[in-house]
Design a protein around this motif. Structure first.
Motif, PDB file in Angstrom:
ATOM      1  N   MET A 145      -4.707   7.135 -19.556  1.00 53.87           N
ATOM      2  CA  MET A 145      -5.343   8.369 -20.007  1.00 53.87           C
ATOM      3  C   MET A 145      -5.682   8.311 -21.500  1.00 53.87           C
ATOM      4  O   MET A 145      -6.625   8.939 -21.959  1.00 53.87           O
ATOM      5  N   GLY A 146      -4.897   7.560 -22.249  1.00 55.77           N
ATOM      6  CA  GLY A 146      -5.109   7.470 -23.686  1.00 55.77           C
ATOM      7  C   GLY A 146      -6.272   6.559 -24.029  1.00 55.77           C
ATOM      8  O   GLY A 146      -6.651   5.677 -23.248  1.00 55.77           O
ATOM      9  N   ASN A 147      -6.826   6.748 -25.198  1.00 59.32           N
ATOM     10  CA  ASN A 147      -8.021   6.018 -25.622  1.00 59.32           C
ATOM     11  C   ASN A 147      -7.624   4.741 -26.362  1.00 59.32           C
ATOM     12  O   ASN A 147      -8.008   4.523 -27.503  1.00 59.32           O
ATOM     13  N   SER A 148      -6.840   3.868 -25.674  1.00 63.81           N
ATOM     14  CA  SER A 148      -6.280   2.712 -26.369  1.00 63.81           C
ATOM     15  C   SER A 148      -6.317   1.442 -25.520  1.00 63.81           C
ATOM     16  O   SER A 148      -5.657   1.367 -24.479  1.00 63.81           O
ATOM     17  N   PRO A 149      -7.059   0.420 -25.957  1.00 57.16           N
ATOM     18  CA  PRO A 149      -7.014  -0.879 -25.282  1.00 57.16           C
ATOM     19  C   PRO A 149      -5.625  -1.500 -25.309  1.00 57.16           C
ATOM     20  O   PRO A 149      -5.275  -2.279 -24.419  1.00 57.16           O
ATOM     21  N   VAL A 150      -4.830  -1.148 -26.321  1.00 59.27           N
ATOM     22  CA  VAL A 150      -3.468  -1.669 -26.399  1.00 59.27           C
ATOM     23  C   VAL A 150      -2.646  -1.181 -25.198  1.00 59.27           C
ATOM     24  O   VAL A 150      -1.900  -1.944 -24.578  1.00 59.27           O
ATOM     25  N   SER A 151      -2.780   0.096 -24.852  1.00 59.92           N
ATOM     26  CA  SER A 151      -2.068   0.632 -23.690  1.00 59.92           C
ATOM     27  C   SER A 151      -2.494  -0.097 -22.414  1.00 59.92           C
ATOM     28  O   SER A 151      -1.658  -0.426 -21.560  1.00 59.92           O
ATOM     29  N   ALA A 152      -3.798  -0.341 -22.286  1.00 62.08           N
ATOM     30  CA  ALA A 152      -4.305  -1.047 -21.114  1.00 62.08           C
ATOM     31  C   ALA A 152      -3.738  -2.459 -21.051  1.00 62.08           C
ATOM     32  O   ALA A 152      -3.350  -2.943 -19.984  1.00 62.08           O
ATOM     33  N   GLU A 153      -3.681  -3.126 -22.204  1.00 62.42           N
ATOM     34  CA  GLU A 153      -3.156  -4.490 -22.243  1.00 62.42           C
ATOM     35  C   GLU A 153      -1.678  -4.517 -21.874  1.00 62.42           C
ATOM     36  O   GLU A 153      -1.223  -5.396 -21.132  1.00 62.42           O
ATOM     37  N   ILE A 154      -0.915  -3.556 -22.389  1.00 62.37           N
ATOM     38  CA  ILE A 154       0.513  -3.504 -22.076  1.00 62.37           C
ATOM     39  C   ILE A 154       0.736  -3.270 -20.585  1.00 62.37           C
ATOM     40  O   ILE A 154       1.603  -3.894 -19.961  1.00 62.37           O
ATOM     41  N   MET A 155      -0.041  -2.366 -19.996  1.00 65.55           N
ATOM     42  CA  MET A 155       0.068  -2.105 -18.560  1.00 65.55           C
ATOM     43  C   MET A 155      -0.179  -3.383 -17.758  1.00 65.55           C
ATOM     44  O   MET A 155       0.552  -3.699 -16.812  1.00 65.55           O
ATOM     45  N   ALA A 156      -1.229  -4.124 -18.130  1.00 66.41           N
ATOM     46  CA  ALA A 156      -1.553  -5.362 -17.413  1.00 66.41           C
ATOM     47  C   ALA A 156      -0.484  -6.423 -17.656  1.00 66.41           C
ATOM     48  O   ALA A 156      -0.070  -7.132 -16.725  1.00 66.41           O
ATOM     49  N   LEU A 157      -0.026  -6.513 -18.896  1.00 62.97           N
ATOM     50  CA  LEU A 157       0.992  -7.499 -19.260  1.00 62.97           C
ATOM     51  C   LEU A 157       2.307  -7.261 -18.518  1.00 62.97           C
ATOM     52  O   LEU A 157       3.063  -8.197 -18.255  1.00 62.97           O
ATOM     53  N   SER A 158       2.565  -6.001 -18.154  1.00 63.57           N
ATOM     54  CA  SER A 158       3.822  -5.668 -17.474  1.00 63.57           C
ATOM     55  C   SER A 158       3.895  -6.243 -16.067  1.00 63.57           C
ATOM     56  O   SER A 158       4.974  -6.365 -15.497  1.00 63.57           O
ATOM     57  N   GLY A 159       2.737  -6.585 -15.494  1.00 62.80           N
ATOM     58  CA  GLY A 159       2.745  -7.197 -14.169  1.00 62.80           C
ATOM     59  C   GLY A 159       2.098  -6.382 -13.062  1.00 62.80           C
ATOM     60  O   GLY A 159       2.153  -6.774 -11.894  1.00 62.80           O
ATOM     61  N   PHE A 160       1.478  -5.242 -13.391  1.00 58.67           N
ATOM     62  CA  PHE A 160       0.775  -4.471 -12.375  1.00 58.67           C
ATOM     63  C   PHE A 160      -0.382  -5.287 -11.792  1.00 58.67           C
ATOM     64  O   PHE A 160      -0.994  -6.102 -12.487  1.00 58.67           O
ATOM     65  N   SER A 161      -0.701  -5.018 -10.532  1.00 56.43           N
ATOM     66  CA  SER A 161      -1.833  -5.700  -9.884  1.00 56.43           C
ATOM     67  C   SER A 161      -3.162  -5.154 -10.380  1.00 56.43           C
ATOM     68  O   SER A 161      -4.165  -5.871 -10.387  1.00 56.43           O
TER      69      SER A 161
END
Length: 273
Positions: free
Chosen positions: A24-40
């Motif tokens: 929901m936040g306007n941050s590529p960093v948040s998106a990267e962290i979500m992906a890095l965590s292992g989500f599909s």
């Protein structure tokens, strides 16, 4: 070069769970962290957030970098809206407020290349800027994940026709909007709402459509319980909620009287040398 297989579609075909993150936040960093965590997969919410298309593009790059699929919930079932995100590389489209078979067919026409739809051809990022356009034009219709959202009571009269569409990969229910359209906003324990939910779930099972769910406040126990019920496509929380909940957990200590209940520290009155 070639178009890779969609990880989410591959997992669901094998009856494996496809757990994802929600931004929901306007941050590529948040998106990267979500992906890095292992989500599909990681979904950018372009309906209820301030994320611009330029920022979404950076998010897609960050998500892909760590092997997850970049998804987007578009703001509306609109040709230009959907095309823009597909062109920049979205691998999954979640379409809100589907009320009828006509709405489904409109969405499919925006997502699919001819002859299955009317998506226009171009050489944007999704084709490697033309580097593998031939392969993309051939394979995109099979590799783009498509989920629809049932969030209005009007959809129930068309459920059989909606779920009979083989191109639909999953269905999400929007509980707040659905209950609101019934005149009982937020009353998820209401007997009429529960009947409607049961009808949607049974129809999805009847037609072999994967049932999806967004667990906004997830715990391991909640997610495991959903998996036991056969729900395989699950959005786990969202970046803003995770940040708020963890922040409140520790900020609450600031408002407590915990220091009054513990031994006072021994201060050294000598200045440092």
């Amino acid at each position: 070069m070639m178009v890779k297989k969609n990880l989410v579609l591959e997992r669901l075909r094998k009856n494996q769970p496809a757990l994802g993150g929600w931004i929901m936040g306007n941050s590529p960093v948040s998106a990267e962290i979500m992906a890095l965590s292992g989500f599909s997969w990681v979904c950018i919410d372009a309906e209820h957030s301030q994320v611009s298309k330029e920022t979404a593009l950076d998010m897609f790059r960050a998500i892909e970098l760590h092997g997850a699929e970049p998804f987007v919930r578009v703001s509306s079932n609109n040709e230009v809206e959907i095309k823009k995100y597909l062109d920049m590389g979205a691998r999954g489209i979640i379409v809100p407020m589907i009320k009828s078979l006509k709405d489904v067919l409109n969405a499919l026409s925006h997502i699919k290349f001819p002859p299955e739809g009317n998506r226009s051809y171009a050489l944007p990022r999704c084709t490697g800027y033309g580097e593998f356009s031939k392969e993309y034009f051939i394979e995109a219709n099979q590799e783009i994940f498509i989920a629809i959202m049932i969030e209005h009571i009007d959809a129930l009269k068309d459920l059989d026709d909606i779920f009979a569409c083989k191109a639909i990969n999953a269905v999400f229910v929007g509980p707040y909007d659905l209950s609101g359209s019934m005149g009982i906003p937020g009353q998820f324990d209401n007997i009429d709402f529960r009947k409607v939910m049961k009808t949607i779930q049974s129809k999805a099972q009847q037609y072999g459509v994967t049932m999806g769910l967004h667990e906004v406040h997830p715990t391991s126990e909640k997610i495991l319980e959903l998996l036991k019920k056969g729900i395989r496509f699950i959005a786990c929380g969202m970046d803003t909620i995770f940040l708020m909940e963890k922040s409140k957990e520790f900020a609450s200590l600031n408002a407590s009287n915990i220091c009054n209940k513990t031994e006072k520290p021994a201060y050294n009155n000598h200045s440092a040398k």
